[in-house]
Design a protein around this motif. Sequence first.
Motif, PDB file in Angstrom:
ATOM      1  N   TYR A 159     -16.413 -20.746  35.778  1.00 44.36           N
ATOM      2  CA  TYR A 159     -15.867 -20.159  34.550  1.00 44.36           C
ATOM      3  C   TYR A 159     -16.382 -20.917  33.332  1.00 44.36           C
ATOM      4  O   TYR A 159     -16.358 -22.155  33.293  1.00 44.36           O
ATOM      5  N   ALA A 160     -16.860 -20.164  32.343  1.00 39.07           N
ATOM      6  CA  ALA A 160     -17.347 -20.753  31.097  1.00 39.07           C
ATOM      7  C   ALA A 160     -16.178 -20.885  30.129  1.00 39.07           C
ATOM      8  O   ALA A 160     -15.646 -19.879  29.635  1.00 39.07           O
ATOM      9  N   VAL A 161     -15.772 -22.099  29.858  1.00 39.59           N
ATOM     10  CA  VAL A 161     -14.614 -22.338  28.993  1.00 39.59           C
ATOM     11  C   VAL A 161     -14.949 -21.968  27.556  1.00 39.59           C
ATOM     12  O   VAL A 161     -15.957 -22.426  27.006  1.00 39.59           O
ATOM     13  N   PRO A 162     -14.146 -21.116  26.925  1.00 32.07           N
ATOM     14  CA  PRO A 162     -14.412 -20.756  25.521  1.00 32.07           C
ATOM     15  C   PRO A 162     -14.174 -21.934  24.592  1.00 32.07           C
ATOM     16  O   PRO A 162     -13.420 -22.855  24.915  1.00 32.07           O
ATOM     17  N   VAL A 163     -14.819 -21.889  23.449  1.00 27.86           N
ATOM     18  CA  VAL A 163     -14.658 -22.942  22.439  1.00 27.86           C
ATOM     19  C   VAL A 163     -13.178 -23.106  22.116  1.00 27.86           C
ATOM     20  O   VAL A 163     -12.424 -22.127  22.029  1.00 27.86           O
ATOM     21  N   TYR A 164     -12.757 -24.356  21.928  1.00 22.88           N
ATOM     22  CA  TYR A 164     -11.340 -24.624  21.721  1.00 22.88           C
ATOM     23  C   TYR A 164     -10.804 -23.936  20.472  1.00 22.88           C
ATOM     24  O   TYR A 164     -11.438 -23.913  19.411  1.00 22.88           O
ATOM     25  N   ALA A 165      -9.620 -23.391  20.603  1.00 25.73           N
ATOM     26  CA  ALA A 165      -8.832 -22.865  19.490  1.00 25.73           C
ATOM     27  C   ALA A 165      -7.373 -22.916  19.936  1.00 25.73           C
ATOM     28  O   ALA A 165      -7.082 -22.900  21.136  1.00 25.73           O
ATOM     29  N   PRO A 166      -6.427 -22.998  18.989  1.00 26.99           N
ATOM     30  CA  PRO A 166      -5.013 -23.025  19.389  1.00 26.99           C
ATOM     31  C   PRO A 166      -4.597 -21.818  20.217  1.00 26.99           C
ATOM     32  O   PRO A 166      -3.753 -21.923  21.102  1.00 26.99           O
ATOM     33  N   TRP A 167      -5.178 -20.650  19.912  1.00 22.31           N
ATOM     34  CA  TRP A 167      -4.963 -19.440  20.692  1.00 22.31           C
ATOM     35  C   TRP A 167      -6.324 -18.947  21.182  1.00 22.31           C
ATOM     36  O   TRP A 167      -7.272 -18.859  20.404  1.00 22.31           O
ATOM     37  N   ARG A 168      -6.436 -18.602  22.471  1.00 22.06           N
ATOM     38  CA  ARG A 168      -7.675 -18.034  23.008  1.00 22.06           C
ATOM     39  C   ARG A 168      -7.346 -16.901  23.969  1.00 22.06           C
ATOM     40  O   ARG A 168      -6.464 -17.038  24.816  1.00 22.06           O
ATOM     41  N   GLN A 169      -8.079 -15.808  23.837  1.00 17.15           N
ATOM     42  CA  GLN A 169      -7.942 -14.725  24.799  1.00 17.15           C
ATOM     43  C   GLN A 169      -8.900 -14.991  25.948  1.00 17.15           C
ATOM     44  O   GLN A 169     -10.112 -15.085  25.762  1.00 17.15           O
ATOM     45  N   LEU A 170      -8.355 -15.100  27.161  1.00 18.79           N
ATOM     46  CA  LEU A 170      -9.147 -15.487  28.327  1.00 18.79           C
ATOM     47  C   LEU A 170      -9.560 -14.304  29.194  1.00 18.79           C
ATOM     48  O   LEU A 170     -10.545 -14.399  29.916  1.00 18.79           O
ATOM     49  N   THR A 171      -8.802 -13.209  29.165  1.00 15.33           N
ATOM     50  CA  THR A 171      -9.181 -11.991  29.878  1.00 15.33           C
ATOM     51  C   THR A 171      -8.915 -10.799  28.973  1.00 15.33           C
ATOM     52  O   THR A 171      -8.047 -10.855  28.091  1.00 15.33           O
ATOM     53  N   GLY A 212      -4.284  -3.462  30.132  1.00 13.11           N
ATOM     54  CA  GLY A 212      -2.903  -3.695  30.513  1.00 13.11           C
ATOM     55  C   GLY A 212      -2.102  -4.400  29.441  1.00 13.11           C
ATOM     56  O   GLY A 212      -2.509  -4.491  28.281  1.00 13.11           O
ATOM     57  N   GLN A 213      -0.948  -4.923  29.848  1.00 13.70           N
ATOM     58  CA  GLN A 213      -0.058  -5.579  28.906  1.00 13.70           C
ATOM     59  C   GLN A 213      -0.553  -6.967  28.538  1.00 13.70           C
ATOM     60  O   GLN A 213      -1.564  -7.447  29.066  1.00 13.70           O
ATOM     61  N   VAL A 214       0.163  -7.598  27.644  1.00 12.86           N
ATOM     62  CA  VAL A 214      -0.212  -8.924  27.169  1.00 12.86           C
ATOM     63  C   VAL A 214       0.531  -9.981  27.980  1.00 12.86           C
ATOM     64  O   VAL A 214       1.730  -9.867  28.233  1.00 12.86           O
ATOM     65  N   VAL A 215      -0.211 -11.032  28.360  1.00  9.63           N
ATOM     66  CA  VAL A 215       0.373 -12.218  28.988  1.00  9.63           C
ATOM     67  C   VAL A 215       0.016 -13.419  28.125  1.00  9.63           C
ATOM     68  O   VAL A 215      -1.158 -13.621  27.789  1.00  9.63           O
ATOM     69  N   ILE A 216       1.015 -14.194  27.739  1.00 11.73           N
ATOM     70  CA  ILE A 216       0.796 -15.455  27.033  1.00 11.73           C
ATOM     71  C   ILE A 216       1.203 -16.579  27.976  1.00 11.73           C
ATOM     72  O   ILE A 216       2.326 -16.605  28.469  1.00 11.73           O
ATOM     73  N   ALA A 217       0.283 -17.500  28.222  1.00 12.88           N
ATOM     74  CA  ALA A 217       0.579 -18.643  29.084  1.00 12.88           C
ATOM     75  C   ALA A 217       0.322 -19.928  28.314  1.00 12.88           C
ATOM     76  O   ALA A 217      -0.617 -20.017  27.524  1.00 12.88           O
ATOM     77  N   VAL A 218       1.162 -20.924  28.562  1.00 11.01           N
ATOM     78  CA  VAL A 218       1.077 -22.204  27.855  1.00 11.01           C
ATOM     79  C   VAL A 218       0.265 -23.202  28.671  1.00 11.01           C
ATOM     80  O   VAL A 218       0.552 -23.439  29.846  1.00 11.01           O
ATOM     81  N   GLN A 233     -10.101  -2.763  35.402  1.00  8.23           N
ATOM     82  CA  GLN A 233     -10.139  -2.953  33.959  1.00  8.23           C
ATOM     83  C   GLN A 233      -8.976  -2.274  33.241  1.00  8.23           C
ATOM     84  O   GLN A 233      -8.367  -2.848  32.334  1.00  8.23           O
ATOM     85  N   GLY A 234      -8.624  -1.070  33.660  1.00 10.31           N
ATOM     86  CA  GLY A 234      -7.569  -0.339  32.964  1.00 10.31           C
ATOM     87  C   GLY A 234      -6.197  -0.972  33.094  1.00 10.31           C
ATOM     88  O   GLY A 234      -5.362  -0.829  32.199  1.00 10.31           O
ATOM     89  N   ALA A 235      -5.968  -1.684  34.190  1.00 12.68           N
ATOM     90  CA  ALA A 235      -4.667  -2.316  34.422  1.00 12.68           C
ATOM     91  C   ALA A 235      -4.684  -3.809  34.140  1.00 12.68           C
ATOM     92  O   ALA A 235      -3.644  -4.458  34.196  1.00 12.68           O
ATOM     93  N   ARG A 236      -5.846  -4.329  33.827  1.00 11.00           N
ATOM     94  CA  ARG A 236      -5.996  -5.778  33.662  1.00 11.00           C
ATOM     95  C   ARG A 236      -5.275  -6.259  32.407  1.00 11.00           C
ATOM     96  O   ARG A 236      -5.489  -5.753  31.308  1.00 11.00           O
TER      97      ARG A 236
END
Length: 303
Positions: free
Chosen positions: A165-177, A181-187, A203-206
């Motif tokens: 997995y290629a880690v995205p550049v750091y930011a306080p909030w990052r969208q990983l997928t 589908g619905q939104v998941v926020i994980a700490v 993809q449609g349910a992700r």
Amino acid sequence: MRIQFCDAMVERAAANENMLFLTGDLGFMALEPLQSAMGSRFINAGVAEQNMVSVAAGLSRQGFDVWAYSIAPFCYARPFEQIRNDVTFHKLPVRLVGNGGGYGYGVMGPTHHAIEDYGVMLCLPNMSAYIPVFDEDLAPVVARAGASDLAIYLRLGRGEKPKGYAVPVYAPWRQLTQGGGQVVIAVGPLAGSYIEAIESLPQGARPNLWAVSELPLEHNPMPPELWEQIVQTGELCVAEEHVRRSGLGSEVALHLADRGVALRRFHHLYARAHHFDRYGSQSFLRRQSGLDADSLLAVLASG
């Protein structure tokens, strides 16, 4: 994350002769390079965390760049009064570093679990919390925490990115997928443990998985893209290795209510207990709390 934290601190210490590092007789087999680099500026305060925090406050008051380290429960729970009275009431930018957040010290039982840590700390004034997601986050997190004029609680865990997995550049909030589908926020690191399972969905349910690394929301507002996704879907799941009370789930729910956002569905996955019939690894205790990836997928599928 201790190794990456140590590397970032060695770099900071080389550029900042005003920096002092205090440890509560912990960090062995991990922080030796920092001890070697800092010499007398690396101070073993002994098994006396209350005193360590008061000393850190005094040194900060004298203008030093002060970092104080211990395992998480000994960093925030044991010296809470000193953090409250000596650090935050005086608006001192002491950086408190707790290793093994959440169920990180799983088999050692509830005395060593830190599942109410950032909620407790964020009840105090002039305090921010940093919960890195990946090992690669440590250098930018140390830089950002070190530049803040607030007291800091830095919760270290274990980076859990999927292989390749290629880690995205750091930011306080990052969208990983991304998906329909619905939104998941994980700490923090919990977000990394969900990526592979979520990416396996059509993809449609992700779900759109977001990782947050800096709290509270008043210091780190949700980005517009996240707001738009929440409003469009009307569904949200918040997952955190923290108890329900005073965690991000309740803060997000109140944040949405204050702004008149009504959700059709809201799920909150959280650390269920300090005490279990049996203790095991962090992964085992996450499963006991329904925080593992399979439990998340089951909750999302239940509607």
